[in-house]
Design an enzyme around this catalytic site. Structure first.
Site, PDB file in Angstrom:
ATOM      1  N   THR A  48     -15.039 -16.901 -28.664  1.00  0.00           N
ATOM      2  CA  THR A  48     -14.418 -15.848 -27.859  1.00  0.00           C
ATOM      3  C   THR A  48     -12.899 -15.989 -27.855  1.00  0.00           C
ATOM      4  OG1 THR A  48     -16.361 -15.822 -26.422  1.00  0.00           O
ATOM      5  CG2 THR A  48     -14.359 -14.781 -25.586  1.00  0.00           C
ATOM      6  N   TYR A 111     -24.890  -7.338 -25.023  1.00  0.00           N
ATOM      7  CA  TYR A 111     -25.065  -5.889 -24.986  1.00  0.00           C
ATOM      8  C   TYR A 111     -26.526  -5.482 -25.105  1.00  0.00           C
ATOM      9  CZ  TYR A 111     -24.365  -0.897 -25.541  1.00  0.00           C
ATOM     10  OH  TYR A 111     -24.432   0.464 -25.364  1.00  0.00           O
ATOM     11  N   TYR A 137     -25.035 -21.256 -26.519  1.00  0.00           N
ATOM     12  CA  TYR A 137     -23.897 -20.828 -25.698  1.00  0.00           C
ATOM     13  C   TYR A 137     -24.402 -19.880 -24.625  1.00  0.00           C
ATOM     14  CZ  TYR A 137     -19.084 -19.087 -24.798  1.00  0.00           C
ATOM     15  OH  TYR A 137     -17.878 -18.740 -24.239  1.00  0.00           O
ATOM     16  N   ARG A 142     -20.090 -12.661 -19.816  1.00  0.00           N
ATOM     17  CA  ARG A 142     -19.653 -11.848 -20.952  1.00  0.00           C
ATOM     18  C   ARG A 142     -20.810 -11.134 -21.639  1.00  0.00           C
ATOM     19  NH1 ARG A 142     -14.483 -11.936 -23.280  1.00  0.00           N
ATOM     20  NH2 ARG A 142     -13.080 -13.526 -22.475  1.00  0.00           N
ATOM     21  N   LYS A 165     -23.482 -25.146 -24.580  1.00  0.00           N
ATOM     22  CA  LYS A 165     -22.228 -24.879 -23.886  1.00  0.00           C
ATOM     23  C   LYS A 165     -22.574 -24.053 -22.668  1.00  0.00           C
ATOM     24  CE  LYS A 165     -17.718 -22.584 -24.219  1.00  0.00           C
ATOM     25  NZ  LYS A 165     -16.806 -21.745 -25.038  1.00  0.00           N
ATOM     26  N   ILE A 207     -16.044 -27.675 -23.976  1.00  0.00           N
ATOM     27  CA  ILE A 207     -15.523 -26.789 -25.011  1.00  0.00           C
ATOM     28  C   ILE A 207     -14.495 -25.925 -24.298  1.00  0.00           C
ATOM     29  CG2 ILE A 207     -16.054 -24.998 -26.708  1.00  0.00           C
ATOM     30  CD1 ILE A 207     -18.830 -26.237 -26.985  1.00  0.00           C
TER      31      ILE A 207
END
Length: 296
Positions: A48, A111, A137, A142, A165, A207
């Site tokens: 990102t 999405y 992740y 997000r 993560k 991270i």
């Protein structure tokens, strides 16, 4: 390099652009050198923070190749290979693998917001076909969806999964994930203001966006914790909270690229729809950087 036992500070590296909006490979190499000198334990490209969602496949591979070449085997290089399209994620994963990446970061399918079984199969469709270790992740803020506890339990035993993560910001969820940690499945904080809490749950590192500007501090904080000096690690975490919060005062990676430009390491260039910081948040960021000794 093997990332299955990775500990420490993994920088989520920005992608520098030049005045024409193209990848600035000279600046990219400077950033790699900055992190090698600062003690960063591994580099994540194309996440990102690296604005990979606005880059072409060709740019992605060129960035990965540049960083791998500059690092020259001194620390691991991990590549972000996430997509909301499973086939695209697999394609990118295999492409990065062919270019010598040491590991992959795989995000939930944003999405689309698939159901639990769909998310599981999204990951396994990639995991079953790659030959490098992968870090899951989880960042529902997000992506709009999370990796369920059941899916964490199932995926944690996959031979190509080496960790997660965790960037939900939810300590209760992180505690749940901690039940599945082992030598073969590690947790890394994805929130720079929660590194020590994640380490206290058995986490192996972070991270980090913060590490872009202060690699030695972030490396030192994690190293202190893992060496048993918990007081020193906590002191570093708390001392730098204002800086960390300023780095997220606007959507990432806008503030961190502005900070790196203030430090003279890159040009402050973004890919739209990202846009330079508002005046008020920029003042807050520069003040925090001065307090942290990053700029004069």
């Amino acid at each position: 390099m093997d990332i299955t036992n990775l500990t420490g500070s993994v920088v989520a590296l920005v992608t520098p652009f030049d005045a024409d909006g193209k990848v600035d490979f000279d600046a990219l190499e400077r950033l790699v050198d900055f992190h090698l000198e600062g003690g960063t334990d591994a580099i994540l490209v194309l996440g990102t923070t690296g604005e990979s969602s606005t880059m072409t496949d060709g740019e992605d591979y060129a960035v990965a190749e540049c960083v791998i070449s500059r690092v020259a085997g001194r620390i691991p290089v991990i590549g972000g290979a996430g997509s909301n399209c499973t086939e695209e994620s697999l394609k990118k994963s295999l492409g990065l693998q062919r270019r010598g990446i040491d590991g992959l970061l795989l995000i939930t399918p944003y999405y689309n917001k698939s159901n639990e079984e769909g998310i599981y199969r999204h990951f396994t469709s990639v995991l079953d076909k790659v030959d490098v270790p992968c870090i899951l992740y989880n960042i529902p803020g997000r992506t709009g969806c999370s990796i369920s506890e059941r899916n964490v339990a199932r995926l944690s035993t996959h031979p190509n999964v080496c960790g997660i993560k965790e960037a939900s910001g939810n300590i209760s969820y992180a505690t749940t994930v901690a039940r599945y940690l082992s030598d073969d499945f590690r947790m890394y904080s994805g929130n720079d203001d929660m590194v020590v809490p994640i380490l206290s749950l058995g986490g192996s590192g972070v991270i980090s966006v913060w590490a872009n500007v202060a690699p030695a501090d972030v490396h030192g904080m994690v190293a202190s914790w893992l060496a048993g000096d918990h007081d020193a690690a906590l002191a570093t975490q708390l001392k730098n909270l204002d800086l960390v919060h300023a780095l997220f005062s606007e959507v990432n990676p806008i503030p961190v690229k502005a900070a790196l430009a203030e430090m003279g390491l890159i040009q402050e260039k973004y890919r739209q729809p990202l846009w330079p910081m508002a005046d008020a948040t920029r003042v807050r960021l520069v003040d925090a950087m001065r307090a942290a000794g990053l700029v004069g």
